[in-house]
Motif scaffolding. Structure first.
Motif, PDB file in Angstrom:
ATOM      1  N   THR A  32      77.366  -5.537  48.394  1.00 42.49           N
ATOM      2  CA  THR A  32      78.241  -4.438  48.712  1.00 42.49           C
ATOM      3  C   THR A  32      77.723  -3.469  49.624  1.00 42.49           C
ATOM      4  O   THR A  32      76.468  -3.508  49.740  1.00 42.49           O
ATOM      5  N   PHE A  34      77.581   0.073  51.975  1.00 39.07           N
ATOM      6  CA  PHE A  34      77.839   1.494  51.913  1.00 39.07           C
ATOM      7  C   PHE A  34      77.469   2.443  53.075  1.00 39.07           C
ATOM      8  O   PHE A  34      76.706   1.828  53.892  1.00 39.07           O
ATOM      9  N   TYR A  36      76.330   6.293  53.592  1.00 39.48           N
ATOM     10  CA  TYR A  36      75.863   7.504  52.992  1.00 39.48           C
ATOM     11  C   TYR A  36      75.644   8.571  54.163  1.00 39.48           C
ATOM     12  O   TYR A  36      75.259   8.497  55.399  1.00 39.48           O
ATOM     13  N   LEU A  46      77.379   9.454  48.880  1.00 38.22           N
ATOM     14  CA  LEU A  46      77.960   8.418  49.325  1.00 38.22           C
ATOM     15  C   LEU A  46      79.151   9.146  50.040  1.00 38.22           C
ATOM     16  O   LEU A  46      79.820   9.959  49.865  1.00 38.22           O
ATOM     17  N   LYS A  49      82.266   3.193  50.104  1.00 40.50           N
ATOM     18  CA  LYS A  49      81.444   2.026  49.762  1.00 40.50           C
ATOM     19  C   LYS A  49      82.666   0.861  50.245  1.00 40.50           C
ATOM     20  O   LYS A  49      83.876   1.149  49.805  1.00 40.50           O
ATOM     21  N   SER A  93      73.824  -3.485  48.952  1.00 37.82           N
ATOM     22  CA  SER A  93      73.193  -3.840  47.421  1.00 37.82           C
ATOM     23  C   SER A  93      73.500  -5.158  47.212  1.00 37.82           C
ATOM     24  O   SER A  93      74.568  -5.845  47.511  1.00 37.82           O
ATOM     25  N   ASP A  95      73.646  -8.684  45.281  1.00 42.08           N
ATOM     26  CA  ASP A  95      73.845  -8.810  43.845  1.00 42.08           C
ATOM     27  C   ASP A  95      72.689  -9.593  43.219  1.00 42.08           C
ATOM     28  O   ASP A  95      72.772 -10.298  41.835  1.00 42.08           O
ATOM     29  N   ASN A  97      69.158  -9.321  43.580  1.00 45.78           N
ATOM     30  CA  ASN A  97      68.003  -8.947  42.921  1.00 45.78           C
ATOM     31  C   ASN A  97      68.029  -7.335  42.445  1.00 45.78           C
ATOM     32  O   ASN A  97      67.289  -6.789  42.057  1.00 45.78           O
ATOM     33  N   ASN A  98      69.500  -6.888  42.460  1.00 46.62           N
ATOM     34  CA  ASN A  98      69.924  -5.670  42.427  1.00 46.62           C
ATOM     35  C   ASN A  98      69.115  -4.300  43.192  1.00 46.62           C
ATOM     36  O   ASN A  98      69.209  -3.358  42.868  1.00 46.62           O
ATOM     37  N   ARG A  99      68.511  -5.107  44.500  1.00 46.31           N
ATOM     38  CA  ARG A  99      67.933  -4.124  45.134  1.00 46.31           C
ATOM     39  C   ARG A  99      68.773  -3.578  46.111  1.00 46.31           C
ATOM     40  O   ARG A  99      70.057  -3.919  46.360  1.00 46.31           O
ATOM     41  N   ILE A 100      68.568  -2.246  46.652  1.00 46.74           N
ATOM     42  CA  ILE A 100      69.392  -1.655  47.513  1.00 46.74           C
ATOM     43  C   ILE A 100      68.540  -1.389  48.857  1.00 46.74           C
ATOM     44  O   ILE A 100      67.375  -1.003  49.048  1.00 46.74           O
ATOM     45  N   PHE A 102      68.314   0.325  52.918  1.00 46.70           N
ATOM     46  CA  PHE A 102      69.003   1.149  53.553  1.00 46.70           C
ATOM     47  C   PHE A 102      68.513   1.000  55.163  1.00 46.70           C
ATOM     48  O   PHE A 102      67.601   0.618  55.476  1.00 46.70           O
TER      49      PHE A 102
ATOM     50  N   PHE B  33      65.411   5.129  41.014  1.00 44.04           N
ATOM     51  CA  PHE B  33      64.658   4.809  41.969  1.00 44.04           C
ATOM     52  C   PHE B  33      63.813   6.080  42.533  1.00 44.04           C
ATOM     53  O   PHE B  33      64.545   7.293  42.478  1.00 44.04           O
ATOM     54  N   TYR B  35      62.261   7.307  46.126  1.00 45.04           N
ATOM     55  CA  TYR B  35      61.884   7.234  47.571  1.00 45.04           C
ATOM     56  C   TYR B  35      61.022   8.351  48.287  1.00 45.04           C
ATOM     57  O   TYR B  35      60.967   9.553  47.857  1.00 45.04           O
ATOM     58  N   TYR B  48      61.205   1.250  41.539  1.00 43.95           N
ATOM     59  CA  TYR B  48      62.652   0.960  41.005  1.00 43.95           C
ATOM     60  C   TYR B  48      62.402   0.412  39.598  1.00 43.95           C
ATOM     61  O   TYR B  48      61.750  -0.457  39.343  1.00 43.95           O
ATOM     62  N   ARG B  95      71.743   4.966  39.226  1.00 52.77           N
ATOM     63  CA  ARG B  95      73.133   4.321  39.411  1.00 52.77           C
ATOM     64  C   ARG B  95      73.358   3.655  38.136  1.00 52.77           C
ATOM     65  O   ARG B  95      72.347   3.262  37.380  1.00 52.77           O
ATOM     66  N   PHE B  98      74.550  -2.548  39.876  1.00 54.11           N
ATOM     67  CA  PHE B  98      74.037  -2.796  41.227  1.00 54.11           C
ATOM     68  C   PHE B  98      74.941  -2.578  42.421  1.00 54.11           C
ATOM     69  O   PHE B  98      74.629  -1.996  43.430  1.00 54.11           O
ATOM     70  N   ASN B  99      76.355  -2.549  42.009  1.00 56.33           N
ATOM     71  CA  ASN B  99      77.322  -2.626  43.100  1.00 56.33           C
ATOM     72  C   ASN B  99      78.028  -0.844  43.094  1.00 56.33           C
ATOM     73  O   ASN B  99      78.873  -0.807  43.865  1.00 56.33           O
ATOM     74  N   ARG B 101      77.489   3.244  43.483  1.00 57.38           N
ATOM     75  CA  ARG B 101      77.025   4.324  44.429  1.00 57.38           C
ATOM     76  C   ARG B 101      75.582   4.735  43.743  1.00 57.38           C
ATOM     77  O   ARG B 101      75.421   4.820  42.572  1.00 57.38           O
ATOM     78  N   LEU B 102      74.657   5.328  44.727  1.00 61.87           N
ATOM     79  CA  LEU B 102      73.276   5.758  44.119  1.00 61.87           C
ATOM     80  C   LEU B 102      73.789   7.298  44.179  1.00 61.87           C
ATOM     81  O   LEU B 102      74.451   7.785  45.038  1.00 61.87           O
TER      82      LEU B 102
END
Lengths: 112, 113
Positions: A32, A34, A36, A46, A49, A93, A95, A97-100, A102, B33, B35, B48, B95, B98-99, B101-102
């Motif tokens: 996904t 985004f 920001y 946001l 997205k 983002s 799907d 490993n669920n990490r995001i 930037f 999270f 940062y 995380y 959030r 996973f998909n 918004r933060l």
């Protein structure tokens, strides 16, 4: 691994001119995407997205198309205002490993 | 709908001190999270959590930085001992999925003298 690369700032424009901030991404998954925006003294918020390939997201006159073939998600606005001055972050983002992830952020300065 | 709350907004510490930053995520969110944000490095992931379990602990920050999630509605970030290079804005975000918004807090601006 996953990564996001975007236009290096600062980008300085005059009010009424058009904006493009390039964003390219790398991933082997189905992310996904985004955008920001961060104003001084605040956390990023946001802008919009887009969860699906080849779809467009938009908000406040900004828009970007999730281009899966080109792995790009460029931010555009036809006519910027002084109030658009901020830092813009492209993010994905994953799907798997669920990490995001930037990008490094692009500072936009709009002069009256 | 309450957003992410971070306290304090500003913190000034002497080199070598221990400081604890606090974060309350959006109610019901599963992911949290931490940062660090600087002009040079941008957003750097510190930690995380997913459903209170630590999923990722930023490698470069392991020695002096420790994040904990004591319950689903409260997290802390401890920096011990602080160094001048730790001066930055520390952001907490949460959030639901996973998909999604933060949601970011306003951040804590840390100055280490």
């Amino acid at each position: 691994g996953d990564s996001v690369t975007q236009t290096e700032g600062p980008v300085t424009l005059s009010e009424g001119t058009s904006l493009t901030v390039n964003c390219s991404y790398e991933t082997k998954q189905y992310p996904t995407l985004f955008w920001y925006v961060q104003y001084p003294g605040e956390g990023p918020q946001l802008l919009f997205k887009v969860p699906k390939a080849n779809e467009k997201g938009s908000n406040r006159g900004f828009e970007a198309t999730y281009n899966k073939e080109a792995t790009s998600f460029h931010l555009q606005k036809a006519s910027v205002q002084e109030s658009d001055s901020a830092v813009y972050y492209c993010a994905l983002s994953s799907d798997s490993n669920n990490r995001i992830f930037f990008g490094d952020g692009t500072q936009l300065v709009v002069k009256p | 709908d309450a957003g992410v709350t971070q306290t304090p907004r500003h913190e000034v510490a002497e080199k070598g001190q221990t400081i604890i930053l606090k974060c309350e995520p959006v109610s019901g969110h599963n992911d949290l999270f931490w940062y660090r944000q600087t002009k040079i490095q941008g957003l750097e992931l510190l930690s995380y959590f997913r459903s209170k379990s630590l999923m990722e602990d930023g490698g470069a920050f392991k020695d002096r930085f420790k994040a904990e999630m004591l319950n689903s509605s409260f997290s802390t970030l401890k920096i011990q001992p602080t160094e001048p290079k730790d001066s930055a804005v520390y952001l907490c975000a949460s959030r639901g999925h996973f998909n999604e918004r933060l949601f970011f807090g306003h951040g804590t601006k840390l100055s280490v003298l």
